[in-house]
Write an enzyme that holds these catalytic residues in place. Structure first.
Site, PDB file in Angstrom:
ATOM      1  N   ASP A  30      15.402 -50.340  23.175  1.00 24.48           N
ATOM      2  CA  ASP A  30      14.157 -50.654  22.655  1.00 24.48           C
ATOM      3  C   ASP A  30      13.245 -51.085  21.821  1.00 24.48           C
ATOM      4  O   ASP A  30      14.046 -52.610  20.829  1.00 24.48           O
ATOM      5  CB  ASP A  30      14.538 -49.433  21.251  1.00 24.48           C
ATOM      6  CG  ASP A  30      13.147 -48.205  20.976  1.00 24.48           C
ATOM      7  OD1 ASP A  30      12.252 -49.089  20.166  1.00 24.48           O
ATOM      8  OD2 ASP A  30      12.873 -46.998  20.979  1.00 24.48           O
ATOM      9  N   ILE A  31      12.181 -51.959  21.280  1.00 26.72           N
ATOM     10  CA  ILE A  31      12.004 -53.020  20.679  1.00 26.72           C
ATOM     11  C   ILE A  31      11.784 -52.314  19.535  1.00 26.72           C
ATOM     12  O   ILE A  31      11.972 -53.773  18.163  1.00 26.72           O
ATOM     13  CB  ILE A  31      10.379 -52.957  21.278  1.00 26.72           C
ATOM     14  CG1 ILE A  31      10.151 -54.820  20.510  1.00 26.72           C
ATOM     15  CG2 ILE A  31       9.417 -51.891  20.843  1.00 26.72           C
ATOM     16  CD1 ILE A  31       8.709 -55.284  21.880  1.00 26.72           C
ATOM     17  N   ASN A  86      12.510 -36.634  22.314  1.00 28.34           N
ATOM     18  CA  ASN A  86      11.541 -35.744  21.855  1.00 28.34           C
ATOM     19  C   ASN A  86      10.648 -35.592  22.769  1.00 28.34           C
ATOM     20  O   ASN A  86      10.328 -36.286  23.492  1.00 28.34           O
ATOM     21  CB  ASN A  86      11.037 -36.567  20.176  1.00 28.34           C
ATOM     22  CG  ASN A  86      12.426 -37.107  19.585  1.00 28.34           C
ATOM     23  OD1 ASN A  86      13.594 -36.818  19.227  1.00 28.34           O
ATOM     24  ND2 ASN A  86      12.207 -38.764  18.998  1.00 28.34           N
ATOM     25  N   HIS A  92       8.669 -35.564  16.662  1.00 23.45           N
ATOM     26  CA  HIS A  92       8.570 -37.132  16.425  1.00 23.45           C
ATOM     27  C   HIS A  92       8.883 -37.394  17.743  1.00 23.45           C
ATOM     28  O   HIS A  92       8.972 -39.055  17.885  1.00 23.45           O
ATOM     29  CB  HIS A  92      10.362 -37.807  15.796  1.00 23.45           C
ATOM     30  CG  HIS A  92       9.810 -38.678  15.079  1.00 23.45           C
ATOM     31  ND1 HIS A  92       9.618 -40.322  15.759  1.00 23.45           N
ATOM     32  CD2 HIS A  92      10.507 -39.099  13.547  1.00 23.45           C
ATOM     33  CE1 HIS A  92      10.395 -40.969  14.690  1.00 23.45           C
ATOM     34  NE2 HIS A  92      10.233 -40.371  13.489  1.00 23.45           N
ATOM     35  N   GLN A  93       7.595 -37.640  18.484  1.00 21.04           N
ATOM     36  CA  GLN A  93       7.315 -38.030  19.938  1.00 21.04           C
ATOM     37  C   GLN A  93       6.464 -38.639  19.350  1.00 21.04           C
ATOM     38  O   GLN A  93       5.626 -37.972  19.315  1.00 21.04           O
ATOM     39  CB  GLN A  93       7.422 -36.704  21.355  1.00 21.04           C
ATOM     40  CG  GLN A  93       6.787 -37.706  22.364  1.00 21.04           C
ATOM     41  CD  GLN A  93       6.966 -36.421  23.531  1.00 21.04           C
ATOM     42  OE1 GLN A  93       6.949 -36.166  23.582  1.00 21.04           O
ATOM     43  NE2 GLN A  93       6.524 -37.788  24.573  1.00 21.04           N
ATOM     44  N   HIS A  99      11.030 -40.282  27.467  1.00 18.25           N
ATOM     45  CA  HIS A  99      12.879 -40.713  27.431  1.00 18.25           C
ATOM     46  C   HIS A  99      13.437 -41.095  26.365  1.00 18.25           C
ATOM     47  O   HIS A  99      13.051 -39.610  25.851  1.00 18.25           O
ATOM     48  CB  HIS A  99      11.345 -42.225  26.682  1.00 18.25           C
ATOM     49  CG  HIS A  99      11.433 -42.016  25.596  1.00 18.25           C
ATOM     50  ND1 HIS A  99       9.229 -41.076  25.921  1.00 18.25           N
ATOM     51  CD2 HIS A  99      11.584 -41.955  24.015  1.00 18.25           C
ATOM     52  CE1 HIS A  99       9.367 -41.260  24.251  1.00 18.25           C
ATOM     53  NE2 HIS A  99      10.516 -42.074  23.351  1.00 18.25           N
ATOM     54  N   PHE A 100      14.483 -41.069  27.205  1.00 14.89           N
ATOM     55  CA  PHE A 100      15.633 -40.581  26.365  1.00 14.89           C
ATOM     56  C   PHE A 100      16.109 -41.883  25.586  1.00 14.89           C
ATOM     57  O   PHE A 100      16.424 -43.264  25.958  1.00 14.89           O
ATOM     58  CB  PHE A 100      16.742 -40.310  27.413  1.00 14.89           C
ATOM     59  CG  PHE A 100      17.063 -38.904  27.881  1.00 14.89           C
ATOM     60  CD1 PHE A 100      15.909 -38.635  28.924  1.00 14.89           C
ATOM     61  CD2 PHE A 100      17.681 -38.183  27.952  1.00 14.89           C
ATOM     62  CE1 PHE A 100      15.817 -37.401  29.706  1.00 14.89           C
ATOM     63  CE2 PHE A 100      17.792 -36.939  28.314  1.00 14.89           C
ATOM     64  CZ  PHE A 100      16.306 -36.361  29.327  1.00 14.89           C
ATOM     65  N   HIS A 101      16.737 -42.072  24.921  1.00 19.28           N
ATOM     66  CA  HIS A 101      17.148 -43.035  23.902  1.00 19.28           C
ATOM     67  C   HIS A 101      18.777 -43.021  23.569  1.00 19.28           C
ATOM     68  O   HIS A 101      19.597 -41.365  23.593  1.00 19.28           O
ATOM     69  CB  HIS A 101      17.144 -42.581  22.236  1.00 19.28           C
ATOM     70  CG  HIS A 101      15.586 -43.018  21.287  1.00 19.28           C
ATOM     71  ND1 HIS A 101      14.604 -43.564  21.271  1.00 19.28           N
ATOM     72  CD2 HIS A 101      14.166 -41.673  21.753  1.00 19.28           C
ATOM     73  CE1 HIS A 101      13.263 -43.463  20.412  1.00 19.28           C
ATOM     74  NE2 HIS A 101      13.486 -41.628  21.484  1.00 19.28           N
TER      75      HIS A 101
HETATM   76  P1  5GP Z   1       9.828 -41.759  20.335  1.00 17.94           P
HETATM   77  O1  5GP Z   1       9.109 -41.807  19.193  1.00 17.94           O
HETATM   78  O2  5GP Z   1       8.486 -41.105  20.759  1.00 17.94           O
HETATM   79  O3  5GP Z   1      10.697 -40.531  21.121  1.00 17.94           O
HETATM   80  O4  5GP Z   1       9.733 -43.469  20.732  1.00 17.94           O
HETATM   81  C1  5GP Z   1       9.536 -44.614  21.075  1.00 17.94           C
HETATM   82  C2  5GP Z   1      10.015 -45.290  21.345  1.00 17.94           C
HETATM   83  O5  5GP Z   1       9.533 -46.300  21.796  1.00 17.94           O
HETATM   84  C3  5GP Z   1      10.404 -45.731  19.926  1.00 17.94           C
HETATM   85  O6  5GP Z   1      11.714 -45.722  19.373  1.00 17.94           O
HETATM   86  C4  5GP Z   1       9.221 -47.443  19.714  1.00 17.94           C
HETATM   87  O7  5GP Z   1       9.902 -48.302  18.672  1.00 17.94           O
HETATM   88  C5  5GP Z   1      10.022 -47.729  21.574  1.00 17.94           C
HETATM   89  N1  5GP Z   1       8.807 -48.552  21.742  1.00 17.94           N
HETATM   90  C6  5GP Z   1       7.259 -48.339  21.886  1.00 17.94           C
HETATM   91  N2  5GP Z   1       6.728 -49.046  21.412  1.00 17.94           N
HETATM   92  C7  5GP Z   1       7.841 -50.303  23.023  1.00 17.94           C
HETATM   93  C8  5GP Z   1       7.279 -51.268  24.043  1.00 17.94           C
HETATM   94  O8  5GP Z   1       6.115 -51.937  23.533  1.00 17.94           O
HETATM   95  N3  5GP Z   1       8.531 -51.489  23.987  1.00 17.94           N
HETATM   96  C9  5GP Z   1       9.614 -51.106  23.883  1.00 17.94           C
HETATM   97  N4  5GP Z   1      10.918 -51.858  24.462  1.00 17.94           N
HETATM   98  N5  5GP Z   1       9.929 -49.799  22.792  1.00 17.94           N
HETATM   99  C10 5GP Z   1       8.795 -49.821  22.370  1.00 17.94           C
END
Ligand code: 5GP
Length: 138
Positions: A30-31, A86, A92-93, A99-101
């Protein structure tokens, strides 16, 4: 479903720090990590939310997740972690590709959880149980 940033990562248009890839799954850092080693695991199948995923894509994610968790723990030295997944902007998506964190816990760094439990009354439980079990059969 419209294109997301993860489609661009999957196609190689945007770079990522890839740690794992197979026919159905990609995992990358995650970036904007909540902690060191925060990983994202995505299906190559383009679906916005988990309930839309095919059984095959879900199975592939399920196969890869425990192995990726072991690798994150080994690489970071963390002994605790959260899996976060999410669905929906109210939940919070931000990126509408499943995607899974994997979020290792390292001291104060990691997932902060606001957990406000209620009480499950028996009559409500019976109604809910029937409704959900019924929906599964539908
Ligand atoms: P969400 O809130 O949708 O569950 O999380 C999306 C995740 O994607 C966030 O933790 C965010 O930091 C990550 N993310 C968004 N854009 C990018 C990207 O361009 N590259 C990477 N590696 N992660 C990203």
């Amino acid at each position: 479903m419209s294109e997301t940033i993860f489609d661009k990562i999957l196609s190689g248009e945007i770079p990522c720090h890839r740690v794992y890839e197979d026919e159905h799954v990609l995992a990358f850092l995650d970036i904007f990590p909540l902690s060191r080693g925060h990983l994202l695991v995505i299906p190559k199948e383009r679906r916005a939310q988990l309930h839309e995923l095919s059984d095959d894509a879900a199975a592939a994610i399920g196969r890869a997740l425990p192995r990726l968790c072991r690798a994150v723990l080994a690489a970071t030295g963390a002994s605790a972690y959260n899996i976060l997944q999410n669905n929906g902007s109210e939940a919070h998506q931000a990126v509408f590709h499943v995607h899974f964190h994997i979020i290792p816990r390292q001291g104060e760094a990691g997932l902060v959880i606001g957990w406000k439990p209620g009480q499950l009354a028996n009559d409500e439980a019976e109604k809910l149980k029937s409704a959900i079990a019924g929906a599964l059969e539908g």
